[in-house]
Design a protein around this motif. Structure first.
Motif, PDB file in Angstrom:
ATOM      1  N   GLU A 255      28.463  12.945  49.076  1.00 60.28           N
ATOM      2  CA  GLU A 255      27.935  13.990  48.219  1.00 60.28           C
ATOM      3  C   GLU A 255      28.024  13.571  46.772  1.00 60.28           C
ATOM      4  O   GLU A 255      27.112  13.712  45.997  1.00 60.28           O
TER       5      GLU A 255
ATOM      6  N   LEU B 296      32.249  12.702  53.895  1.00 62.63           N
ATOM      7  CA  LEU B 296      31.073  13.438  53.442  1.00 62.63           C
ATOM      8  C   LEU B 296      31.187  13.702  51.947  1.00 62.63           C
ATOM      9  O   LEU B 296      30.229  13.699  51.221  1.00 62.63           O
TER      10      LEU B 296
ATOM     11  N   VAL C 205      26.805  16.342  58.646  1.00 54.98           N
ATOM     12  CA  VAL C 205      26.868  17.544  57.814  1.00 54.98           C
ATOM     13  C   VAL C 205      27.031  18.781  58.682  1.00 54.98           C
ATOM     14  O   VAL C 205      27.859  19.642  58.419  1.00 54.98           O
ATOM     15  N   LEU C 206      26.215  18.847  59.735  1.00 59.62           N
ATOM     16  CA  LEU C 206      26.223  20.036  60.588  1.00 59.62           C
ATOM     17  C   LEU C 206      27.553  20.239  61.281  1.00 59.62           C
ATOM     18  O   LEU C 206      27.851  21.332  61.721  1.00 59.62           O
ATOM     19  N   HIS C 207      28.323  19.186  61.425  1.00 63.60           N
ATOM     20  CA  HIS C 207      29.614  19.320  62.078  1.00 63.60           C
ATOM     21  C   HIS C 207      30.756  19.526  61.102  1.00 63.60           C
ATOM     22  O   HIS C 207      31.865  19.769  61.513  1.00 63.60           O
ATOM     23  N   SER C 208      30.472  19.388  59.817  1.00 61.64           N
ATOM     24  CA  SER C 208      31.589  19.451  58.874  1.00 61.64           C
ATOM     25  C   SER C 208      32.114  20.875  58.719  1.00 61.64           C
ATOM     26  O   SER C 208      31.390  21.841  58.870  1.00 61.64           O
TER      27      SER C 208
ATOM     28  N   LYS D 140      22.685  13.965  59.007  1.00 58.88           N
ATOM     29  CA  LYS D 140      22.477  15.399  59.236  1.00 58.88           C
ATOM     30  C   LYS D 140      23.499  15.929  60.221  1.00 58.88           C
ATOM     31  O   LYS D 140      24.090  16.980  60.019  1.00 58.88           O
ATOM     32  N   GLN D 141      23.681  15.202  61.296  1.00 59.41           N
ATOM     33  CA  GLN D 141      24.644  15.629  62.308  1.00 59.41           C
ATOM     34  C   GLN D 141      26.042  15.724  61.717  1.00 59.41           C
ATOM     35  O   GLN D 141      26.798  16.625  62.012  1.00 59.41           O
TER      36      GLN D 141
ATOM     37  N   LEU E  78      17.475  12.518  54.863  1.00 62.29           N
ATOM     38  CA  LEU E  78      18.754  12.081  55.395  1.00 62.29           C
ATOM     39  C   LEU E  78      18.504  11.540  56.788  1.00 62.29           C
ATOM     40  O   LEU E  78      17.618  11.996  57.481  1.00 62.29           O
TER      41      LEU E  78
ATOM     42  N   PHE F  42      27.849  28.379  56.748  1.00 64.81           N
ATOM     43  CA  PHE F  42      26.878  28.915  57.696  1.00 64.81           C
ATOM     44  C   PHE F  42      27.302  30.288  58.195  1.00 64.81           C
ATOM     45  O   PHE F  42      26.500  31.224  58.238  1.00 64.81           O
TER      46      PHE F  42
ATOM     47  N   GLU G 211      33.154  22.513  56.058  1.00 64.65           N
ATOM     48  CA  GLU G 211      32.651  23.346  54.974  1.00 64.65           C
ATOM     49  C   GLU G 211      31.267  23.872  55.295  1.00 64.65           C
ATOM     50  O   GLU G 211      30.905  24.979  54.903  1.00 64.65           O
ATOM     51  N   PHE G 212      30.516  23.106  56.047  1.00 61.16           N
ATOM     52  CA  PHE G 212      29.202  23.604  56.438  1.00 61.16           C
ATOM     53  C   PHE G 212      29.349  24.812  57.348  1.00 61.16           C
ATOM     54  O   PHE G 212      28.626  25.799  57.203  1.00 61.16           O
ATOM     55  N   LEU G 213      30.266  24.719  58.277  1.00 60.15           N
ATOM     56  CA  LEU G 213      30.435  25.816  59.234  1.00 60.15           C
ATOM     57  C   LEU G 213      30.889  27.089  58.531  1.00 60.15           C
ATOM     58  O   LEU G 213      30.460  28.180  58.876  1.00 60.15           O
TER      59      LEU G 213
END
Lengths: 96, 573
Positions: free
Chosen positions: B105, B101, B126-129, B123-124, B118, B136, B131-133
């Protein structure tokens, strides 16, 4: 991941919340509870505003940084929590 | 003349491996003239007995020509995509799933222009990464608080009808409901087993932690220690949801109006005791039904314990109802006691085995079934335990008399709660403690004598917990199985509670805990709800209260002495 979904659903169901959008650093929406065109509109505009706001804060004091942005309008309120890589946008109608 | 049929092998000629091309079976690159020569030679002259021979047929698959199949699907997007964007998009997607990722970026950073879409896959990802968590988790927390503080700054008092102010007045009592903490998902159908308020900081210097490299939001949340508005509650298992974790601990925040927990933690075994680890600002210690001690850390965004003790005979194998961190900043231990009478002392940095352990045995007979433990203020060596039989014991950790020391008899049912006097003032009452029991009473004791000083008998059900006020010398709170929260001010009256309230719905109240400032009381019930009550003027101590309490004690002793047949035995301290 299911927790992210659950959390978004829960916030969405709170009183007055109209939409939640998660956007990456470039302004590209990653997740949204609004329809596509609104999402894109919000994402693009908020991104620009965020850049401007951040720039302003830094300009006045280079040691400072933007932590939260709230835009209050007649009909609703847009709250933006920015971060290094993403930002979270929540649109709510507080008087509801 | 023999027609040399190559398919038919000539006996003396060895079989040679056939070539790649399936058309030839023998690798004879022989000149026909040579063959003729051979035919005319010895070989040819003999009569050949021709017979069928085995043909080795080998099938070689055609060599794989590696061809790259590029599947590109232009996403159905409503907005423009420039030519150069498209090209880059194509290459991007090909490399997408394989790349980090991070790299994506970076490459995106170099591009400018209109936002593009995207793919679902991206998207998926990103949502699982990770740093995103992390992002969030932090941002949602802040956002929820902002959403909850819905003060309408534009409210116009002249134009609209004012809503009636909701009062929380409950008759003339000093107890008024402040908050209710309950989570639909995690609290439902669980019994609250333990409560603990974040310890109050005594040294303001420690507040200024330099965490400038972290974002402001995480600086705010990284330490429990400075924020007395935090309360942790541990929950039993939810019998209606067997697939959910059996043990839950939630950290609630008094400061903000949002109704969801600040932190959610869980583990595999029901959590029966929990506490903020003193001297370790980010840790939460839990004692479980299985005997395991678990450690949660709010620096990691995991909800499961970061450390746990082994389930071995060296540690605990019975429910651990008492967890306590005692000592000083530099030298502290986690003391845990399980219901089989085993006491272990741990170093929080190394939970793989206890530093020391001992069986709590009275008079060399069977071990004490410990239900509760308390350390008198300022003491790190001597402590008090209550047992299932109703007896209370004093014990010490070190020294010649390590282990159980004295026995205090008085209760006729299991002891449910113990609390040592903690309000610091002109007179020292640290030898006093109160206990609650299934025998419907709360008793007042002194470590100096082995019979109760006084018995409070105003309850009509099991009394589940009792706690001295941290600031007022003669005030303590008690809760029972009928939903009653009682505040006893002994300077005021020793026969009946000074203030009392029955919780809505009259659930059994399992735990009561004063906030560090002594102005609020948290009550945990059997339905998973934490009720926070404000205690008004009643909770505020005055300097004469200490002297007054001294008199009260003398009166109690005098009255008690009259009624008793055999006087209490004075114990050597």
């Amino acid at each position: 991941m299911a927790e992210v979904e659950e959390t978004i659903k829960r916030i969405q169901s709170q009183k007055g919340v109209q939409g939640i959008i998660i956007v990456n650093a470039e302004g590209i929406p990653i997740k949204s509870t609004l329809d596509n065109s609104s999402t894109v509109q919000y994402a693009g505009n908020v991104h620009q505003l965020l850049m401007k706001a951040r720039g302003m804060v830094r300009d006045i004091d280079p040691q400072n940084d933007l932590t939260f942005l709230r835009v209050r309008s007649k009909k609703n309120e847009i709250m933006i929590a920015p971060d290094k890589d993403y930002f979270l946008i929540v649109v709510q109608n507080p008087t509801e | 003349p023999y027609s040399v049929n190559l398919a038919c092998s000539l006996p003396p000629v060895p079989c040679v491996t056939p070539p790649a091309a399936p058309s030839r079976t023998l690798q004879w690159d022989t000149d026909p003239s040579v063959l003729q020569l051979q035919a005319d030679s010895e070989l040819g002259r003999r009569t050949h007995r021709l017979g069928p021979s085995k043909i080795t047929q080998v099938d070689f698959l055609p060599r794989e020509v590696v061809s790259y199949c590029k599947e590109t699907q232009t996403p159905l997007a409503a907005h423009q995509s420039e030519d150069e964007e498209e090209e880059e998009e194509v290459t991007e997607q090909k490399a997408g799933p394989e790349n980090d990722l991070q790299e994506e970026e970076e490459s995106k950073d170099t591009k400018e222009g209109h936002p593009r879409e995207l793919t679902e896959e991206e998207k998926q990802q990103v949502l699982h990464s990770e740093e995103f968590l992390i992002f969030f988790d932090r941002s949602i927390r802040v956002m929820e608080r902002a959403l909850a503080e819905d003060s309408n700054i534009f409210f116009d008092y002249s134009g609209r009808d004012l809503e009636e102010k909701e009062g929380d007045l409950q008759g003339g009592s000093s107890l008024s409901l402040n908050r209710l903490f309950y989570d639909e998902h995690w609290s439902k159908h669980r019994v609250i087993t333990c409560l603990d308020w974040s310890p109050q900081l005594y040294h303001p210097l420690l507040c200024s932690l330099s965490l400038s490299h972290l974002s402001p939001v995480s600086t705010l949340l990284s330490s429990y220690f400075q924020y007395p508005e935090l309360l942790v509650a541990s929950y039993n298992n939810n019998e209606d949801a067997p697939h959910e974790p059996d043990g839950v601990a939630l950290v609630w925040n008094m400061k903000f109006k949002k109704t969801t927990p600040e932190y959610i933690y869980h583990c595999q075994s029901p959590v029966v005791s929990v506490g903020f680890a003193r001297f370790h600002p980010n840790l939460l210690v839990g004692g479980t039904y299985s005997g395991q001690i678990v450690l949660w850390d709010n620096r990691s965004h995991r909800r499961t314990p970061v450390q746990r003790t082994p389930l071995s005979a060296a540690a605990h194998t019975h429910p651990v109802y008492c967890v306590n961190v005692v000592g000083t900043q530099n030298a502290n231990n986690l003391i845990t006691v399980s219901t089989d009478g085993r006491m272990c002392s741990w170093n929080l940095d190394m939970l793989s085995q206890p530093q020391e352990s001992m069986e709590l045995v009275y008079n060399k007979s069977k071990p004490v079934a410990v239900t509760g433990m308390a350390f008198p203020t300022g003491d790190v060596n001597n402590y008090i335990v209550g047992s299932e039989e109703g007896t209370v014991y004093t014990a010490s950790r070190h020294g010649s008399k390590a282990g159980i020391c004295e026995m205090f008899e008085g209760h006729q049912g299991p002891v449910t709660g113990i609390s040592c006097h903690s309000a610091v003032g002109p007179v020292d009452f640290s030898h006093l403690f109160v206990t609650s029991s299934f025998d419907w009473t709360v008793k007042l004791w002194s470590t100096k004598q082995n019979k109760p000083l006084y018995s409070f008998e105003d309850n009509a059900d099991y009394v589940y917990d009792v706690m001295w006020s941290p600031v007022h010398p003669s005030l303590f709170a008690a809760v029972d199985g009928m939903g009653r929260l009682d505040l006893w001010n002994l300077n005021n009256d020793t026969e009946v509670p000074t203030a009392s309230v029955t919780i809505e719905g009259a659930p059994a109240l399992n735990r009561v805990r004063w906030a560090a400032g002594g102005k609020e009381v948290a009550v945990g019930d059997s339905e998973g709800r934490v009720w926070i009550y404000d205690v008004g003027e009643l909770a505020v101590p005055h300097s004469e209260d200490w002297a007054h309490f001294g008199h009260t004690l003398m009166e109690i002793r005098a009255n008690h002495g009259d009624g008793e047949e055999e006087g209490p035995v004075e114990l050597a301290t």
